[in-house]
Motif scaffolding. Structure first.
Motif, PDB file in Angstrom:
ATOM      1  N   LYS A  78       2.097 -20.941 -43.212  1.00  0.00           N
ATOM      2  CA  LYS A  78       1.891 -22.075 -43.251  1.00  0.00           C
ATOM      3  C   LYS A  78       0.832 -22.454 -42.561  1.00  0.00           C
ATOM      4  O   LYS A  78      -0.068 -23.500 -42.747  1.00  0.00           O
ATOM      5  N   PHE A  79       0.664 -22.009 -41.228  1.00  0.00           N
ATOM      6  CA  PHE A  79      -0.339 -22.455 -40.433  1.00  0.00           C
ATOM      7  C   PHE A  79      -1.589 -21.501 -40.121  1.00  0.00           C
ATOM      8  O   PHE A  79      -2.367 -21.673 -38.969  1.00  0.00           O
ATOM      9  N   GLN A  80      -1.896 -20.621 -40.519  1.00  0.00           N
ATOM     10  CA  GLN A  80      -2.857 -19.707 -40.807  1.00  0.00           C
ATOM     11  C   GLN A  80      -4.356 -20.211 -40.450  1.00  0.00           C
ATOM     12  O   GLN A  80      -4.969 -19.694 -39.578  1.00  0.00           O
ATOM     13  N   SER A  81      -4.590 -21.251 -41.338  1.00  0.00           N
ATOM     14  CA  SER A  81      -5.840 -21.912 -41.338  1.00  0.00           C
ATOM     15  C   SER A  81      -5.909 -23.220 -40.376  1.00  0.00           C
ATOM     16  O   SER A  81      -6.723 -24.080 -40.447  1.00  0.00           O
ATOM     17  N   ALA A  82      -4.810 -23.558 -39.872  1.00  0.00           N
ATOM     18  CA  ALA A  82      -4.722 -24.799 -39.131  1.00  0.00           C
ATOM     19  C   ALA A  82      -5.568 -24.612 -37.873  1.00  0.00           C
ATOM     20  O   ALA A  82      -5.581 -23.756 -37.206  1.00  0.00           O
ATOM     21  N   PRO A  83      -6.087 -25.807 -37.478  1.00  0.00           N
ATOM     22  CA  PRO A  83      -7.086 -25.807 -36.293  1.00  0.00           C
ATOM     23  C   PRO A  83      -6.204 -26.069 -35.064  1.00  0.00           C
ATOM     24  O   PRO A  83      -5.284 -26.573 -35.191  1.00  0.00           O
ATOM     25  N   ALA A  84      -6.902 -25.378 -33.963  1.00  0.00           N
ATOM     26  CA  ALA A  84      -6.169 -25.692 -32.563  1.00  0.00           C
ATOM     27  C   ALA A  84      -6.502 -27.197 -32.178  1.00  0.00           C
ATOM     28  O   ALA A  84      -7.446 -27.786 -31.980  1.00  0.00           O
ATOM     29  N   LEU A  85      -5.205 -27.760 -31.773  1.00  0.00           N
ATOM     30  CA  LEU A  85      -5.151 -29.091 -31.099  1.00  0.00           C
ATOM     31  C   LEU A  85      -5.411 -29.229 -29.736  1.00  0.00           C
ATOM     32  O   LEU A  85      -5.837 -30.111 -29.291  1.00  0.00           O
ATOM     33  N   GLU A  86      -5.026 -28.208 -29.256  1.00  0.00           N
ATOM     34  CA  GLU A  86      -4.839 -27.827 -27.652  1.00  0.00           C
ATOM     35  C   GLU A  86      -4.774 -26.448 -27.434  1.00  0.00           C
ATOM     36  O   GLU A  86      -4.290 -25.568 -28.371  1.00  0.00           O
ATOM     37  N   THR A  87      -5.441 -26.029 -26.296  1.00  0.00           N
ATOM     38  CA  THR A  87      -5.424 -24.604 -26.062  1.00  0.00           C
ATOM     39  C   THR A  87      -4.743 -24.113 -24.438  1.00  0.00           C
ATOM     40  O   THR A  87      -5.120 -25.033 -23.573  1.00  0.00           O
ATOM     41  N   LEU A  88      -4.025 -23.271 -24.635  1.00  0.00           N
ATOM     42  CA  LEU A  88      -3.376 -23.113 -23.374  1.00  0.00           C
ATOM     43  C   LEU A  88      -3.590 -21.816 -22.878  1.00  0.00           C
ATOM     44  O   LEU A  88      -3.472 -20.846 -23.920  1.00  0.00           O
ATOM     45  N   GLU A  89      -3.828 -21.333 -21.626  1.00  0.00           N
ATOM     46  CA  GLU A  89      -4.111 -19.875 -21.237  1.00  0.00           C
ATOM     47  C   GLU A  89      -3.334 -19.520 -20.106  1.00  0.00           C
ATOM     48  O   GLU A  89      -3.081 -20.303 -19.146  1.00  0.00           O
ATOM     49  N   GLY A  90      -2.672 -18.459 -20.029  1.00  0.00           N
ATOM     50  CA  GLY A  90      -1.747 -18.063 -18.899  1.00  0.00           C
ATOM     51  C   GLY A  90      -1.121 -16.564 -19.286  1.00  0.00           C
ATOM     52  O   GLY A  90      -1.434 -15.989 -20.171  1.00  0.00           O
ATOM     53  N   HIS A 133      -4.675 -11.662 -25.111  1.00  0.00           N
ATOM     54  CA  HIS A 133      -5.817 -12.035 -24.259  1.00  0.00           C
ATOM     55  C   HIS A 133      -7.019 -11.163 -24.974  1.00  0.00           C
ATOM     56  O   HIS A 133      -8.481 -11.455 -24.885  1.00  0.00           O
ATOM     57  N   ASP A 134      -6.764  -9.654 -25.426  1.00  0.00           N
ATOM     58  CA  ASP A 134      -8.038  -9.202 -26.082  1.00  0.00           C
ATOM     59  C   ASP A 134      -8.090  -9.376 -27.520  1.00  0.00           C
ATOM     60  O   ASP A 134      -9.002  -8.761 -28.057  1.00  0.00           O
ATOM     61  N   GLY A 135      -7.326 -10.316 -28.028  1.00  0.00           N
ATOM     62  CA  GLY A 135      -7.452 -10.819 -29.322  1.00  0.00           C
ATOM     63  C   GLY A 135      -7.020  -9.882 -30.563  1.00  0.00           C
ATOM     64  O   GLY A 135      -7.298 -10.079 -31.600  1.00  0.00           O
ATOM     65  N   ALA A 178      -2.544 -19.545 -26.041  1.00  0.00           N
ATOM     66  CA  ALA A 178      -1.474 -20.348 -27.076  1.00  0.00           C
ATOM     67  C   ALA A 178      -2.208 -21.637 -27.405  1.00  0.00           C
ATOM     68  O   ALA A 178      -2.795 -22.347 -26.579  1.00  0.00           O
ATOM     69  N   GLU A 179      -2.527 -21.521 -28.827  1.00  0.00           N
ATOM     70  CA  GLU A 179      -3.080 -22.839 -29.428  1.00  0.00           C
ATOM     71  C   GLU A 179      -2.123 -23.548 -30.035  1.00  0.00           C
ATOM     72  O   GLU A 179      -1.320 -23.275 -30.985  1.00  0.00           O
TER      73      GLU A 179
END
Length: 189
Positions: A78-90, A133-135, A178-179
Motif C-alpha cells: 500500500k505504501f511502497q510509492s508513498a512520499p516521506a512526510l518526515e524523516t527520523l534517524e537513530g 542505515h546501509d540501505g 525511519a520515514e
C-alpha cells in the motif's frame, strides 16, 4: 550463687534467655499461621489483587481493544510509492518474544509476528518506512506502542517480525532511517 544472679552479668543472661524464649514463641506462631491453608484464613484478611496504575491500564486496554481492520503485512504494498512526510534517524531495537500478549499503548496485545513498532511521540497508527542505515533492507511498520525509553539515540522499538526482516536479530540494535509515510489519528479523535 545468689550473688552471681544479682550481678549485671546474671541479669543480662536472664534477659537474654527470656527474650530468646519470647522470640522463639513468636516465631513459631508466625510460621504456623503462615503455613495455614488458604481456606483456613478468615475472609476479612484475604489479600485483594493489586490495583495499581499498571493493572488499571491493562484492564482498560483489554476492555477497549478491538481487532484492527487493517493487515500489517500489506503495508509494503500500500505504501511502497508513498512520499516521506518526515524523516527520523537513530537506533532501533526490538521487542523480545517474551512480551507476546502484553497490552500495548494502543490497547492491542503485542504480537511478535505483526509489523508494528513503538515510538515516544508519533501518533498511534502512524505508518513508517524503516530502512537500515546501509540501505540494504527496509520494512513498513505501524506505531501501536510508546517507547523506547532509555538512550535518546534509540528512536524505535520494532516487533520481532520487523527486526527479522531488517536482519537485526543478532545485533539487537541497528542504525536506521525511519520515514513517516502516513500519520495516525491524534489522541482523542
Amino acid at each position: 550463687m545468689a550473688s552471681e544472679s544479682a550481678s549485671p552479668r546474671g541479669a543480662r543472661s536472664l534477659l537474654r534467655s527470656d527474650a530468646v524464649r519470647r522470640f522463639r514463641t513468636g516465631l513459631i506462631l508466625l510460621l504456623s499461621s503462615a503455613c495455614a491453608r488458604e481456606s483456613d484464613r478468615p475472609a476479612a484478611i484475604a489479600p485483594e489483587p493489586a490495583r495499581g496504575p499498571s493493572s488499571l491500564h491493562r484492564e482498560r486496554a483489554t476492555q477497549t481493544y478491538e481487532e484492527p481492520t487493517h493487515d500489517d503485512t500489506g503495508l509494503a504494498t500500500k505504501f511502497q510509492s508513498a512520499p516521506a512526510l518526515e524523516t527520523l534517524e537513530g537506533e532501533a531495537s526490538y521487542y523480545g518474544n517474551s512480551l507476546s500478549g502484553h497490552a500495548t499503548a494502543s490497547g492491542e496485545p503485542y504480537r511478535p509476528q505483526a509489523f508494528t513498532a513503538a515510538h515516544r511521540k508519533l501518533p498511534l497508527g502512524t505508518i513508517l518506512r524503516v530502512t537500515r542505515h546501509d540501505g540494504t533492507r527496509s520494512v513498513y511498520v505501524r506505531i501501536n506502542d510508546r517507547g523506547p525509553y532509555g538512550s535518546s539515540r534509540r528512536i524505535l522499538d520494532l516487533s520481532h517480525a520487523a527486526a527479522e526482516q531488517l536482519g537485526m536479530l543478532r545485533a539487537g540494535v541497528l542504525e536506521v532511517r525511519a520515514e513517516v509515510v502516513q500519520y495516525g489519528k491524534k489522541r482523542g479523535h
